[in-house]
Design an enzyme around this catalytic site. Structure first.
Site, short mmCIF file in Angstrom:
data_model
loop_
_atom_site.label_atom_id
_atom_site.label_comp_id
_atom_site.label_asym_id
_atom_site.label_seq_id
_atom_site.Cartn_x
_atom_site.Cartn_y
_atom_site.Cartn_z
N CYS A 8 -0.72 2.96 6.63
CA CYS A 8 -1.02 1.59 7.08
C CYS A 8 -0.12 1.28 8.27
O CYS A 8 0.34 2.19 8.97
CB CYS A 8 -0.89 0.59 5.94
SG CYS A 8 0.77 0.30 5.34
N THR A 9 0.16 0.02 8.51
CA THR A 9 0.93 -0.37 9.69
C THR A 9 2.43 -0.21 9.46
O THR A 9 3.08 0.61 10.08
CB THR A 9 0.60 -1.82 10.09
OG1 THR A 9 -0.81 -1.95 10.27
CG2 THR A 9 1.31 -2.20 11.38
N ARG A 14 0.10 -2.15 1.87
CA ARG A 14 -1.09 -1.41 1.42
C ARG A 14 -0.83 0.05 1.08
O ARG A 14 -1.17 0.50 -0.01
CB ARG A 14 -2.20 -1.51 2.48
CG ARG A 14 -2.78 -2.89 2.62
CD ARG A 14 -3.66 -3.01 3.84
NE ARG A 14 -2.82 -2.96 5.04
CZ ARG A 14 -3.28 -3.03 6.28
NH1 ARG A 14 -4.58 -3.14 6.48
NH2 ARG A 14 -2.45 -3.00 7.31
N ASP A 117 -5.13 -6.61 5.31
CA ASP A 117 -3.67 -6.59 5.24
C ASP A 117 -3.17 -7.88 4.61
O ASP A 117 -3.35 -8.96 5.17
CB ASP A 117 -3.09 -6.44 6.64
CG ASP A 117 -1.60 -6.19 6.66
OD1 ASP A 117 -0.96 -6.21 5.58
OD2 ASP A 117 -1.06 -5.98 7.76
#
Length: 146
Positions: A8-9, A14, A117
């Site tokens: 994910c970021t 997540r 998100d």
């Protein structure tokens, strides 16, 4: 041994939840890790992510890590939370393109390949993301077994 990497970021919401969910299933022959496209190394999972996992009796002891070539090489399958994560990996690691999918794409979801998100959102948003990830991971396990 099947090695799965969730991406994910920031690797605090997540992907750590997805990693914990899959690890908690204790499936022989599967190793799992997570990383973030823009992660700072060593951060804990977000407070709400930890609470949701705890509430669902899923053990977790997460520290974030930045996605590097080492993780990309380690993984047999890289499952991202969004299409933009997938494309970022394609750009940074073009040799890995054949093993990178969004989680939703991998399980055959026909539309909207992004897992929302919950970062900065309410506990309810994290609970909804957890439920979505749990269902998607169950579908991914079925695909891996076939």
């Amino acid at each position: 041994m099947q090695r799965i990497l969730f991406v994910c970021t920031g690797n605090t919401c997540r992907s750590p939840m997805a990693e914990a969910i899959l690890k908690n299933k204790h499936i022989n022959g599967i190793e799992v890790k997570s990383a973030g496209i823009y992660a700072a190394n060593g951060s804990e999972a977000s407070t709400h992510a930890k609470k949701v996992l705890d509430d669902n009796q899923i053990s977790n002891n997460h520290r974030s890590s930045l996605l590097t070539s080492a993780e990309v090489e380690w993984a047999d399958l890289i499952l991202t939370m969004t299409t933009s994560h997938k494309f970022a990996i394609h750009q940074q690691f073009p040799h890995a393109v054949v093993k990178v999918f969004t989680l939703k794409e991998y399980v055959g979801e026909p539309f909207n390949h992004d897992v929302v998100d919950p970062y900065g959102g309410s506990l309810g948003m994290y609970e909804a993301t957890y439920r979505e990830l749990y269902e998607l991971i169950d579908k991914a396990i079925e695909k891996l077994k076939s």
